[in-house]
Write an enzyme that holds these catalytic residues in place. Structure first.
Site: not given
Lengths: 136, 102, 130
Positions: C77-79, C82
């Site tokens: 999941i892309c930080i 996110a």
């Protein structure tokens, strides 16, 4: 030449602000620049709206990210292909777009335009010449 | 060197299919899936353009998405080949790159 | 063959995460590798463990978690995406002074570099979005 270098094309077909795709695409481009790949950006359909001059976002309370395009040269992202037909369809000309330049290290740091206006057929050629196409 | 193009939008909602049709090159393939399957049906205002492209480009539709939307095989434009997900994977493997027309 | 997969829309509203799941499953069952699935834009919402879909519906989050466990998938999941959307793992929650975290088992949070790396290291990159 390092054989691991791949040709990456970031395809931008959506207008800014109405959705987040344009901004988050730009964030990928900036991070991606650190990987030393052969990077090109394509702007077609509503994506051409991302590059127009004089964007002012005070009235909508959203960050104006259009100046970031002018910084791409510092990241060695220097190939911004913009489709002529997409401009035409939207009543735009190249003059409506921001001036985006880079300094060419192979040519005594001469300033050169990053935006390359291409025909739809040329855009198809650019797309067909890639290893990885990332769409936004 | 060829490209698998994927289109997941109804051509009546966005210009993705038309844009894809005008950039796909001879020998490429176009897979219509999700709402993109409406672009593969006969009798629409776009059907002629899609069928015409079928000469130089191979056209596919994701069977599951067509079934879900009540599109019988007889309603597909001639030359459009239904594939399942295994076929989708094979198409992606058989072409050099995939271009998603979001 | 190695497939990299990008999911760029959230669950339920868009079909993207269902299509990506079906594609990944078919690829794995046919002898291909999927070294990583990268969740970007609203796609990060696929990784919340707090969703409670009706019992007669598919559970998108659980399906991905199960597939990840079965095939040792790397679900990233892309930080940046996110953080905008309120998806946090334990580390991020404590680092940012938040009182909860909400990442599903089988997912991890990492940077956009993981997307580029996936493009470099796989043979084909698939994007499922809207």
């Amino acid at each position: 030449m390092d054989e691991k270098i791949k040709k990456f094309l970031y395809v931008n077909r959506k207008a800014p602000y109405g959705t987040i795709y344009a901004l988050e695409a730009l964030e990928v481009v900036l991070i991606g620049a650190a990987f030393d790949q052969d990077v090109s950006l394509a702007f077609l359909d509503d994506g051409v709206f991302q590059l127009v001059k004089n964007q002012k976002t005070d009235g909508i309370g959203v960050k104006n990210f259009s100046p970031t395009f002018r910084a791409l040269g510092d990241y060695d992202v220097t190939k911004l292909f913009v489709e002529q037909e997409s401009l035409d369809e939207r009543g735009l000309t190249a003059d409506d777009l921001q001036d985006i330049i880079y300094e060419d290290e192979d040519d005594d740091w001469a300033e050169k335009p990053s935006i390359r206006i291409v025909s739809r057929a040329e855009m198809a050629d650019v797309m067909a010449d890639q290893d990885v196409v990332l769409s936004f | 060197m060829s490209t698998l193009h994927t289109v997941n939008k109804s051509p009546f909602a966005t210009g993705s299919l038309q844009s894809c049709l005008s950039h796909a090159k001879d020998g490429d393939a176009i897979l219509m899936f999700e709402d993109g399957v409406y672009g593969a049906t006969k009798g629409t205002t776009l059907a002629d353009a899609v069928a015409a492209k079928g000469g130089s480009v191979t056209l596919y539709v994701l069977q599951g998405d067509a079934d879900a939307r009540g599109i019988a095989a007889a309603r597909l434009i001639e030359g459009v080949t239904p594939v399942d997900y295994v076929g989708f994977v094979r198409l992606a493997a058989d072409h050099d790159r995939t271009h998603a027309w979001l | 063959m190695k497939f990299g997969v990008v999911v760029s829309e959230g669950p339920y509203t868009h079909q993207a995460s269902d299509s990506a799941y079906n594609f990944v499953k078919a690829a794995l069952e046919n002898g291909h590798e999927v070294p990583r699935v990268f969740f970007y834009h609203d796609g990060v919402n696929v990784g919340t463990r707090l969703s409670i879909p009706p019992q007669d519906e598919r559970n998108i989050q659980k399906n991905w978690t199960a597939l990840a466990a079965e095939h040792d998938l790397d679900l990233v999941i892309c930080i940046a995406a996110a953080q905008r959307r309120g998806l946090l793992d334990e580390n991020e929650a404590s680092r940012q002074g938040k009182d909860a975290n909400n990442i599903s088992e089988g997912f991890r949070i990492s940077g956009l570099g993981q997307l580029i790396e996936m493009g470099i290291q796989t043979d084909r990159l698939m994007t499922f979005g809207d």
